[in-house]
Scaffold this motif. Structure first.
Motif, PDB file in Angstrom:
ATOM      1  N   PHE A 386       0.823  -1.207   0.000  1.00  0.00           N
ATOM      2  CA  PHE A 386       0.000   0.000   0.000  1.00  0.00           C
ATOM      3  C   PHE A 386       0.858   1.259   0.000  1.00  0.00           C
ATOM      4  CE2 PHE A 386      -2.419   3.219   2.502  1.00  0.00           C
ATOM      5  CZ  PHE A 386      -3.323   3.529   1.510  1.00  0.00           C
ATOM      6  N   ILE A 406     -17.620  -9.749   0.317  1.00  0.00           N
ATOM      7  CA  ILE A 406     -17.993  -8.553   1.077  1.00  0.00           C
ATOM      8  C   ILE A 406     -18.514  -7.487   0.126  1.00  0.00           C
ATOM      9  CG2 ILE A 406     -17.120  -6.751   2.607  1.00  0.00           C
ATOM     10  CD1 ILE A 406     -14.854  -8.907   3.194  1.00  0.00           C
ATOM     11  N   PHE A 446     -10.875 -14.714   6.687  1.00  0.00           N
ATOM     12  CA  PHE A 446      -9.658 -14.598   7.484  1.00  0.00           C
ATOM     13  C   PHE A 446      -8.409 -14.657   6.603  1.00  0.00           C
ATOM     14  CE2 PHE A 446      -6.192 -16.242  10.061  1.00  0.00           C
ATOM     15  CZ  PHE A 446      -6.212 -15.317  11.095  1.00  0.00           C
ATOM     16  N   LEU A 449      -8.171 -11.720   4.101  1.00  0.00           N
ATOM     17  CA  LEU A 449      -7.784 -10.479   4.772  1.00  0.00           C
ATOM     18  C   LEU A 449      -6.342 -10.526   5.269  1.00  0.00           C
ATOM     19  CD1 LEU A 449     -10.950  -9.449   6.723  1.00  0.00           C
ATOM     20  CD2 LEU A 449      -9.961  -8.404   4.722  1.00  0.00           C
ATOM     21  N   ARG A 453      -4.003  -7.500   5.101  1.00  0.00           N
ATOM     22  CA  ARG A 453      -3.270  -7.047   6.279  1.00  0.00           C
ATOM     23  C   ARG A 453      -1.794  -6.790   5.928  1.00  0.00           C
ATOM     24  NH1 ARG A 453      -0.952 -10.312  10.909  1.00  0.00           N
ATOM     25  NH2 ARG A 453      -0.872 -11.937   9.351  1.00  0.00           N
ATOM     26  N   TRP A 456      -1.474  -3.571   3.773  1.00  0.00           N
ATOM     27  CA  TRP A 456      -1.827  -2.280   4.367  1.00  0.00           C
ATOM     28  C   TRP A 456      -1.143  -2.016   5.698  1.00  0.00           C
ATOM     29  CZ3 TRP A 456      -5.956   1.210   2.780  1.00  0.00           C
ATOM     30  CH2 TRP A 456      -6.550   0.865   1.567  1.00  0.00           C
ATOM     31  N   PHE A 457      -1.052  -3.031   6.539  1.00  0.00           N
ATOM     32  CA  PHE A 457      -0.648  -2.770   7.931  1.00  0.00           C
ATOM     33  C   PHE A 457       0.842  -2.915   8.150  1.00  0.00           C
ATOM     34  CE2 PHE A 457      -5.008  -4.607   9.458  1.00  0.00           C
ATOM     35  CZ  PHE A 457      -5.646  -3.662   8.675  1.00  0.00           C
TER      36      PHE A 457
ATOM     37  N   ALA B 130      -5.816   8.652   2.457  1.00  0.00           N
ATOM     38  CA  ALA B 130      -6.444   7.355   2.674  1.00  0.00           C
ATOM     39  C   ALA B 130      -7.416   7.423   3.850  1.00  0.00           C
ATOM     40  CB  ALA B 130      -5.374   6.299   2.933  1.00  0.00           C
ATOM     41  N   LEU B 163     -15.193  -2.807   5.829  1.00  0.00           N
ATOM     42  CA  LEU B 163     -13.823  -2.658   5.343  1.00  0.00           C
ATOM     43  C   LEU B 163     -13.171  -1.350   5.785  1.00  0.00           C
ATOM     44  CD1 LEU B 163     -13.541  -4.314   1.841  1.00  0.00           C
ATOM     45  CD2 LEU B 163     -12.357  -4.914   3.927  1.00  0.00           C
ATOM     46  N   TYR B 166     -12.207  -1.634   9.321  1.00  0.00           N
ATOM     47  CA  TYR B 166     -11.107  -2.595   9.435  1.00  0.00           C
ATOM     48  C   TYR B 166      -9.772  -1.913   9.129  1.00  0.00           C
ATOM     49  CZ  TYR B 166      -8.131  -6.468   7.841  1.00  0.00           C
ATOM     50  OH  TYR B 166      -7.100  -7.329   7.642  1.00  0.00           O
ATOM     51  N   PHE B 167      -9.750  -1.162   8.036  1.00  0.00           N
ATOM     52  CA  PHE B 167      -8.511  -0.476   7.671  1.00  0.00           C
ATOM     53  C   PHE B 167      -8.164   0.606   8.676  1.00  0.00           C
ATOM     54  CE2 PHE B 167      -9.508  -1.923   3.231  1.00  0.00           C
ATOM     55  CZ  PHE B 167      -8.443  -2.783   3.167  1.00  0.00           C
ATOM     56  N   GLY B 170      -6.746  -1.100  11.590  1.00  0.00           N
ATOM     57  CA  GLY B 170      -5.527  -1.842  11.280  1.00  0.00           C
ATOM     58  C   GLY B 170      -4.361  -0.963  10.872  1.00  0.00           C
ATOM     59  N   VAL B 171      -4.632   0.160  10.192  1.00  0.00           N
ATOM     60  CA  VAL B 171      -3.534   0.990   9.712  1.00  0.00           C
ATOM     61  C   VAL B 171      -3.168   2.062  10.727  1.00  0.00           C
ATOM     62  CG1 VAL B 171      -2.781   2.552   7.883  1.00  0.00           C
ATOM     63  CG2 VAL B 171      -4.155   0.565   7.307  1.00  0.00           C
ATOM     64  N   ARG B 177      -3.133  -3.556  16.975  1.00  0.00           N
ATOM     65  CA  ARG B 177      -4.176  -3.244  16.006  1.00  0.00           C
ATOM     66  C   ARG B 177      -4.537  -4.397  15.080  1.00  0.00           C
ATOM     67  NH1 ARG B 177       0.677  -0.769  13.971  1.00  0.00           N
ATOM     68  NH2 ARG B 177       0.974  -1.392  11.819  1.00  0.00           N
ATOM     69  N   GLU B 178      -3.524  -5.231  14.749  1.00  0.00           N
ATOM     70  CA  GLU B 178      -3.833  -6.286  13.776  1.00  0.00           C
ATOM     71  C   GLU B 178      -4.838  -7.275  14.349  1.00  0.00           C
ATOM     72  OE1 GLU B 178      -0.485  -8.139  12.028  1.00  0.00           O
ATOM     73  OE2 GLU B 178       0.230  -6.278  11.120  1.00  0.00           O
ATOM     74  N   SER B 181      -8.363  -5.517  14.674  1.00  0.00           N
ATOM     75  CA  SER B 181      -9.088  -5.249  13.437  1.00  0.00           C
ATOM     76  C   SER B 181      -9.688  -6.533  12.873  1.00  0.00           C
ATOM     77  CB  SER B 181      -8.168  -4.590  12.417  1.00  0.00           C
ATOM     78  OG  SER B 181      -7.043  -5.399  12.182  1.00  0.00           O
ATOM     79  N   ILE B 182      -8.910  -7.616  12.880  1.00  0.00           N
ATOM     80  CA  ILE B 182      -9.452  -8.842  12.287  1.00  0.00           C
ATOM     81  C   ILE B 182     -10.550  -9.414  13.181  1.00  0.00           C
ATOM     82  CG2 ILE B 182      -7.762 -10.457  13.254  1.00  0.00           C
ATOM     83  CD1 ILE B 182      -9.046 -10.622   9.692  1.00  0.00           C
ATOM     84  N   PHE B 185     -13.653  -7.608  12.426  1.00  0.00           N
ATOM     85  CA  PHE B 185     -14.167  -7.976  11.114  1.00  0.00           C
ATOM     86  C   PHE B 185     -14.847  -9.342  11.143  1.00  0.00           C
ATOM     87  CE2 PHE B 185     -14.260  -9.123   6.756  1.00  0.00           C
ATOM     88  CZ  PHE B 185     -14.310  -7.927   6.082  1.00  0.00           C
TER      89      PHE B 185
END
Lengths: 505, 516
Positions: A386, A406, A446, A449, A453, A456-457, B130, B163, B166-167, B170-171, B177-178, B181-182, B185
């Motif tokens: 990202f 989704i 899962f 994503l 993950r 993005w993360f 973003a 979504l 979630y972002f 997570g971001v 955070r990971e 976030s999941i 979700f």
């Protein structure tokens, strides 16, 4: 149908009905010839010829669709109706996208280009024939025409052991499944005395009770054969190895077009041939295949670290989702539910196939793009995508979200129609299957994503540069992402197609 | 479609237009991105206020007044009903009523405040483009859910929020955070899968329509076997209960809230949780009233367990934000208790509680965010003396704590008190004894609420600053914070002093759906 009578008549050859196949055959020959007389090996002309040919074959598909007449040829062994045309269109578009993905991948690697496109086109010729085949023999021939070129394509990276393994595994399993299927078909032929699906359907309706066991064995073996082809549990284990070993564009083609070819054959056989034969409870077999493929595929995908292997398991699971409406269809017949329930199931398979094709091809296109820079298929290598290639990361997220079902991207509608078919068939079996599918959608989310993950993360590795995108690959990605978003927001696009094909005869 | 129906569509899709524009602006041009986002959210708010004022000035909250405005197609002024997915007979059908209208306005309103608050407050890793794009996408889903009159449309909007949130967690979230976030979700997705199955069952058993109003009137559903009704209600309730979240499905909430960036927490608390309770009163209860009566004692039971559990959870927290998150579990328990009573009083209270909790807890999360921003910690044991170092912020915190514990005269009271009251006299058919017991438990919960909120206030605001922050240069409330917070504070007072502002809006719709 008896052969004597067929030989006796002298059918008027309907050139228009065969135009897509004729264009394809012409292109196949042109690709081969151009290689002999053309300027040399690593030229771009083979891919150009192939794309023009595939798009050219789409033209008669459109004119035939516009014409709207159901053309029945060879006493019903070969039918060109809306159902066949919609799928032919799908196969051709999927192949065109595969070619776009292949251009740079194959061009830059040390591959024989024209042979590659020759094999790809031959396989798609089998698919277009499959869409129209309404006879066990034509179905079998079409299926082999699809499969044999792909055995070679899977091994196209000649000096790579994994690719060798991919090819040989795929070949052995493919041959075995063909044999089993053929054996099953012979039983069906033995009981009904015909290879025409329509005749089989009529013959099975009046089958004596002492022959029922024979029919059941025949139907069962045929289904098992197809389970190999569509990589349904427990006949799925070749898929991850083959997908990983084959060149990635080939994997995309295998997981979408070739798999869809198997599903189309299955759909035709069940719908036109075994429609009356719910006594044998064939739907129970499909039910188990569906439930287990979803669960097993998803659980397998959870622990993968390589994205291609993950997508391979994911495609096993998606195959399970596609089998759900087929099981629902069988339940509907068994319980004498109204024709509308069966139509719902039928529509759902078509919608799911189309949607799955677009989103999975898109995901593979991004995998190819990312691998161009990282030279890796590990999911770890997506970290920080990202940050350095935001557009590509957003697009990949859309494809993965779509695969996970989704909203508002297309996958939700496919999942939705799948659930709809299962609930409509109803009863304990239908609802249970819907619940299993529901739980599986969550498991699937899962691992999809998980890639999101990473992108993005996680921080990007030092000195990561943006992914450079060749034009052809960009085009294919743009096409898929447009499709995924458009269909997700306005599902009527695919719904309309599915609505039309219910009238197929 | 006339002007009015466009207005409602604008409330839903203006943010999407803004999103498209934001995506076209280069990442470096941060000011342009912020301005476009602010303008978009303001325009959306203006459109939603137009709907609100039109609604109020024409007294549409009185059924006969509204009836006079129905056009020749039987549509109310803001209604739009266009074909969308013909194959499944699903339509683009949007309309506002007394239940959705306040929530829609709240959602448009809070989003604007969040954009203002973010102005100079973008959490790491920054990237306003973003972040704001996700806020706008989130707004589409939130606004859309509150106006959708078609189950599939509702489902789409309900899922769209997943979504972006979630972002966002997570971001831009905290260290864990990971995981958070999941978890957020998957929990929600699990619930919504069953909700969707419920919707499909309603479709097939209720006359092949997804239209909420048609389903409410459907004779097929009224004659449905009881067991089927219970099954369908169970699916819907699971989906909504996870979103609320009700005990025992609440475990995603503290994690999500603690890790989310401030704006994410505010939107999550103020709007996203309400999607669940709104689903109960908009869909599950009106369509399946008989099944509801069977489930009501259980829903009420879980609600009061949530009240007590949330309160006890609060008392055990070391982190300010996590404490507020647990208080959400308790507050949503009151909302659910009001809903479980099934009476007009209870449901009015529930809607009021949703709005009040949105304002107050949203505000508390803003404060937690600012505390974190100034002190770089939210640990209660390390904080102290906020009233000395940043007196304005300290007073605001005190004010919000009072509002949250349900002090009469502030908004929180009108969500809590009538909800407890409604349990005294539940809808006929429900066990009076049981609900009176729930009432007592819920009343005990208010005492606990006072306990944990005052405890937090004492820890954070009272006393003297801890040594580590003694010489720190502490900023009091900044200008952007004032602009973002003042409207919230004023509304908390206004609704507290004159609750009829909101009750008048909700009452006729609630009576129409649940009266008699």
């Amino acid at each position: 149908m008896d052969l004597v009578q067929a030989a006796g008549t002298n059918p008027v050859f309907d050139w228009h009905a065969f135009a897509p196949e004729i264009v394809l055959v012409g292109t196949i020959l042109a690709v081969l010839l151009a290689d002999l007389v053309g300027p040399g090996r690593n030229s771009w002309q083979a891919s150009r010829l192939a794309s023009v040919g595939v798009l050219g074959a789409l033209v008669p598909v459109l004119t035939l669709g516009n014409d709207g007449v159901d053309r029945v040829l060879f006493d019903g062994a070969y039918v060109v109706d809306n159902y066949a045309l919609a799928l032919k269109g799908f196969f051709l578009v999927a192949t065109y996208l595969t070619i776009l993905m292949s251009v740079d991948h194959i061009g830059e690697g040390d591959y024989y280009q024209s042979e590659y496109y020759f094999l790809l086109l031959t396989s798609v010729l089998g698919m277009t024939v499959m869409a129209s085949a309404r006879d066990l023999i034509s179905i079998f021939v079409a299926l082999e025409t699809i499969s044999i070129p792909t055995y070679v394509l899977a091994g196209f990276r000649k000096h790579d052991r994994k690719s060798n393994e991919a090819s040989i595994k795929y070949y052995v399993i493919g041959a075995l499944s063909s044999a089993i299927m053929l054996y099953g078909m012979s039983f069906v032929y033995g009981v009904t005395g015909t290879t025409m699906l329509k005749g089989i359907n009529a013959g099975l309706a009046g089958v004596a009770s002492d022959e029922l066991a024979l029919v059941a064995v025949g139907v069962f073996l045929t289904l098992v054969g197809f389970a190999f082809k569509v990589s349904a549990f427990p006949f799925h284990w070749w898929a991850p190895d083959t997908y990983e070993g084959a060149p990635t564009p080939v994997t995309a083609f295998l997981s979408v077009a070739s798999k869809a070819g198997g599903f189309v054959a299955l759909l035709s056989i069940l719908y036109f041939g075994f429609d009356q034969q719910a006594d044998t409870k064939w739907w129970l077999v499909v039910w188990i295949f569906a439930a287990m493929s979803m669960t097993w595929g998803n659980l397998g995908a959870l622990k993968q670290t390589n994205i291609v292997r993950m997508l391979a398991y994911s495609s096993v699971a998606q195959g399970g989702f596609i089998l759900v409406p087929l099981a629902a269809y069988g339940i509907a017949i068994d319980h004498d539910l109204s024709a509308s329930v069966r139509d719902t199931a039928w529509q759902s398979v078509v919608v799911y196939l189309l949607t799955y094709g677009v989103m999975n091809l898109g995901a593979f296109a991004v995998v190819i793009a990312v691998a161009r820079r990282t030279r890796s298929g590990e999911i770890d290598s997506y970290s920080g995508l990202f940050q350095h290639s935001p557009a590509l990361a957003v697009i990949m997220s859309l494809f993965l979200a779509s695969l996970a079902g989704i909203p508002p991207v297309a996958g939700w509608f496919a999942k939705f129609t799948m659930f709809r078919a299962a609930i409509d068939a109803g009863g304990g079996w239908g609802v249970t299957l819907a619940v299993i599918a529901g739980v599986n959608s969550v498991i699937a989310a899962f691992y999809y994503l998980n890639v999101v993950r990473m992108m993005w993360f996680r921080p990007a590795p030092e000195g990561a540069e943006p992914v450079r995108m060749p034009a052809a690959l960009s085009t294919s990605i743009a096409f898929c992402v447009t499709g995924v978003v458009a269909v997700g927001v306005y599902p009527q696009l695919f719904g309309k197609i599915a609505d039309l094909v219910t009238t197929g005869g | 479609m006339n002007f009015n129906s466009w207005a409602l569509t604008a409330v839903v899709f203006l943010p999407l237009v803004g999103l498209a524009v934001v995506l076209l602006i280069p990442k470096e041009d941060e000011n342009a991105i912020k301005q476009v986002t602010l303008l978009t959210t303001l325009a959306t708010l203006a459109a939603s206020l137009y709907v609100l004022f039109h609604w109020v000035s024409n007294k549409f909250y009185e059924a006969d007044k509204l009836a006079a405005f129905v056009d020749e197609h039987g549509r109310t002024p803001f209604e739009v009903n266009k074909s969308w997915i013909e194959v499944i007979n699903s339509n683009y059908h949007i309309e506002v009523d007394g239940l959705g209208l306040p929530m829609m306005v709240l959602s448009a309103f809070v989003t604007v405040l969040c954009v203002i608050y973010s102005w100079n407050h973008f959490p790491e890793p920054h990237n306003p483009k973003a972040f704001l794009a996700l806020v706008l996408l989130l707004e589409v889903g939130m606004n859309g859910t509150f106006v959708a009159q078609d189950l599939i449309l509702f489902f789409i909007f309900f899922e769209i929020v997943l979504l972006p949130m979630y972002f966002m967690i997570g971001v831009w979230g905290g260290p864990n955070r990971e995981y958070a976030s999941i978890k957020f979700f998957l929990f929600t997705l699990f619930g919504s899968a069953f909700m969707l199955l419920g919707f499909l069952a309603l479709f097939f058993k209720g006359g092949r329509t997804f239209d909420i109003q048609e389903l409410m009137a459907s004779p097929e559903i009224a004659n449905m076997p009881r067991s089927t009704q219970l099954l369908i209600f169970g699916g819907l309730a699971l989906g909504f209960a996870i979103k609320v979240p009700m005990f025992p499905f609440h475990t995603w909430l503290p994690d999500a809230h603690t890790e989310a960036p401030t704006v994410g927490s505010v939107l999550l608390a103020a709007i996203l949780l309400k999607l669940g309770t709104y689903g109960f009163i908009k869909i599950a209860l009106p369509i399946l009233p008989e099944a509801f009566e069977t489930y009501a004692p259980w829903i009420g039971g879980l609600a009061v367990i949530g009240i007590i559990y949330g309160a006890l959870g609060c008392l055990a927290q070391k982190d300010m934000k996590r404490l507020i998150a647990f208080s959400s579990v308790a507050h949503m328990g009151y909302v659910m208790l009001g809903i479980a009573s099934g009476t007009t009083v209870g449901i009015n209270a529930a809607v009021f509680g949703m709005v009040a909790h949105g304002l107050i807890t949203g505000m508390l999360f803003f404060l937690a965010g600012s505390v974190q921003h100034t002190f770089h910690t939210r640990e209660l044991s390390r904080l102290g003396g906020l009233l000395i170092q940043a007196p304005k912020m300290g007073w605001i915190l005190g004010f919000c704590a009072m509002a949250s514990l349900g002090l009469p005269g502030l908004a929180g009271f009108w969500g809590e008190f009538p909800a407890i009251l409604s349990a005294f006299n539940p809808r006929p058919g429900l066990s009076v004894e049981l609900f009176r017991f729930y009432m007592v438990v819920a009343a005990v919960g208010t005492v606990l609420a006072a306990g944990y909120l005052l405890w937090m206030l004492q820890k954070v605001a009272f006393g003297t600053p801890k040594d580590e922050f003694k010489d720190a240069h502490i900023h009091d409330v900044s200008r952007a914070e004032w602009i973002a917070w003042l409207p919230l504070l004023l509304l908390i007072v206004a609704l507290g002093v004159y609750p009829n502002l909101l009750f008048k809006l909700t009452d006729s719709s609630v009576t129409a759906l649940f009266g008699g």
